[in-house]
Design an enzyme around this catalytic site. Structure first.
Site: not given
Ligand SMILES: *Cc1c(COP(=O)(O)O)cnc(C)c1O
Length: 397
Positions: A113, A184, A209-210, A356
């Site tokens: 990400f 992660d 939050y996911k 998605r």
């Molecule tokens: C959703 C997501 C994030 C988001 O990071 P935030 O700091 O919560 O905005 C980071 N890494 C991955 C792999 C994600 O899918």
């Protein structure tokens, strides 16, 4: 054991909506509404500052960490909650790099990400010690692990394609090369069984939050392998990670254990909502959840491929190689998703061309899958997406 058909009623999903975007923002658990009301009115409102002690606010990061730990194969006392995932990635990476002072390579993949990559790039600049972020194709990670790698930093499940890395095998290989690992779990926690302990992962972080349904802006979590915890120097040495915050010492001394990864004042309202969201997982068998997620994703792929010849599967075909989401490619992907959302089927779009869909068996079932397939095939067959209102892009896609 909780029956997965029963958990759907624990969410306040709007009528007429098929929700396939829990991989971006989980829906509202009914229990969170009541819990937030209680925390706001009875705790904050009535108890005021006393609530930090009387209502257990100060220990919420630990309590929630242990509850998340049970979902990711982490023993009690190895996970703490707070801040955002971006910050937790930064903390883990800063600590890990310090534990491999003679090495300079951070190995990651193109499926990671952006914020993970950006945090690494920023940290490299801040350190100014010649570290480099090496980014390879997901399939090439194993071959790129060698004696120069300080840290292998990966997202287990690719946010775009749903491709899943073999955490245990890559961790084993990284350790054999003398590297540390950071996983992660943004698209893993609450979506599939994770065994951090069994994999001997060194660090892990994720958001809540996911698939954990903690609500917009819900705090992140970080895991540190128990035998490393007291050797880790926290780069963000905040007062609540201090051994004795209320001694108000002028000098920083890290707390024992994973508590040293705490930074500042926890977001109590967000944590209250998260605690209620985690109640939904009580009694849920994650192996069963995973089996249902595979069934639903397979049904979706079969349905879409039979009725939407213009969509190309972007996710691995083998369910063992996927997380809990499925993506398809189409040049008009953004407009197609907008048209789908207009019909109440909510997924999302990831540039440049991915539509998605996330499958969360806590609240999704076969009827959702079939409705999504029917709407998608109608939109494609009639080119209903080809309308100006579906061409405008919001700030968030
Ligand atoms: C959703 C997501 C994030 C988001 O990071 P935030 O700091 O919560 O905005 C980071 N890494 C991955 C792999 C994600 O899918």
């Amino acid at each position: 054991m909780t029956d997965l058909a029963a958990t759907r009623g624990l969410f306040a999903l709007p009528d007429g909506v098929v929700y396939l975007d829990g991989n971006s923002l989980g829906p509202l658990p009914r229990g969170a509404v009541e819990r937030l009301r209680r925390t706001v009115e009875a705790e904050w409102g009535e108890r005021l500052i006393r609530a930090w002690n009387e209502c257990g606010w100060i220990d919420l990061p630990t309590r929630l960490g242990d509850r998340i730990g049970r979902l990711i194969g982490a023993p009690a006392g190895s996970v703490t909650v707070g801040d955002t995932l971006s910050i937790k990635v930064h903390q883990a990476l800063a600590s890990a790099l310090e534990m491999r002072p003679e090495r300079r390579v951070i190995l990651t993949d193109r499926g990671n990400f952006p914020t993970d990559l950006y945090m690494a790039q920023g940290l490299v600049e801040t350190l100014g010690r010649g570290h480099g972020l090496k980014t390879v194709e997901p399939e090439a990670v194993a071959d790129a692990i060698d004696g120069t790698v300080a840290v292998l930093m990966l997202t287990e499940v690719d946010y775009r394609t749903g491709r899943r890395h073999d955490m245990a095998a890559l961790t084993r290989q990284a350790h054999a090369a003398g590297a540390l690992t950071i996983w992660d779990l943004a698209h893993s926690a609450g979506a599939l069984p994770v065994d951090l302990g069994g994999a001997h992962a060194d660090f892990a972080a994720g958001c809540t939050y996911k698939y954990l349904n903690g609500g917009p802006g819900a705090p992140a979590f970080i895991y540190v392998r128990p035998d490393l915890q007291n050797a880790v120097r926290p780069a963000l040495s905040g007062w609540l990670g201090h051994e004795s915050p209320f001694a108000f010492d002028a000098d920083y001394r890290p707390a024992r254990g994973v508590a040293r990864m705490r930074v500042g004042t926890p977001a109590i309202l967000q944590m209250a909502a998260l605690e209620a969201a985690l109640d939904v997982f009580d009694g849920v068998d994650l192996a069963m959840l995973r089996a249902r997620s595979v069934e639903l994703s397979e049904r979706f792929i079969t349905g879409v491929e039979a009725s939407c010849p213009d969509l190309a599967l972007a996710s691995p075909r083998d369910p063992e190689m996927r997380g809990s989401q499925v993506s398809f490619r189409h040049a008009d992907g953004h407009a197609i998703m907008q048209a789908l959302i207009a019909r109440g089927v909510i997924g999302d779009f990831r540039a440049p061309d991915l539509v998605r869909f996330g499958f969360a068996p806590l609240y999704n079932d076969e009827a959702d899958v079939d409705q999504a397939v029917a709407a998608l095939s109608d939109i494609l067959a009639t080119r209903a997406f080809d309308r100006p209102e579906f061409r405008t892009r919001g700030k968030v896609t």
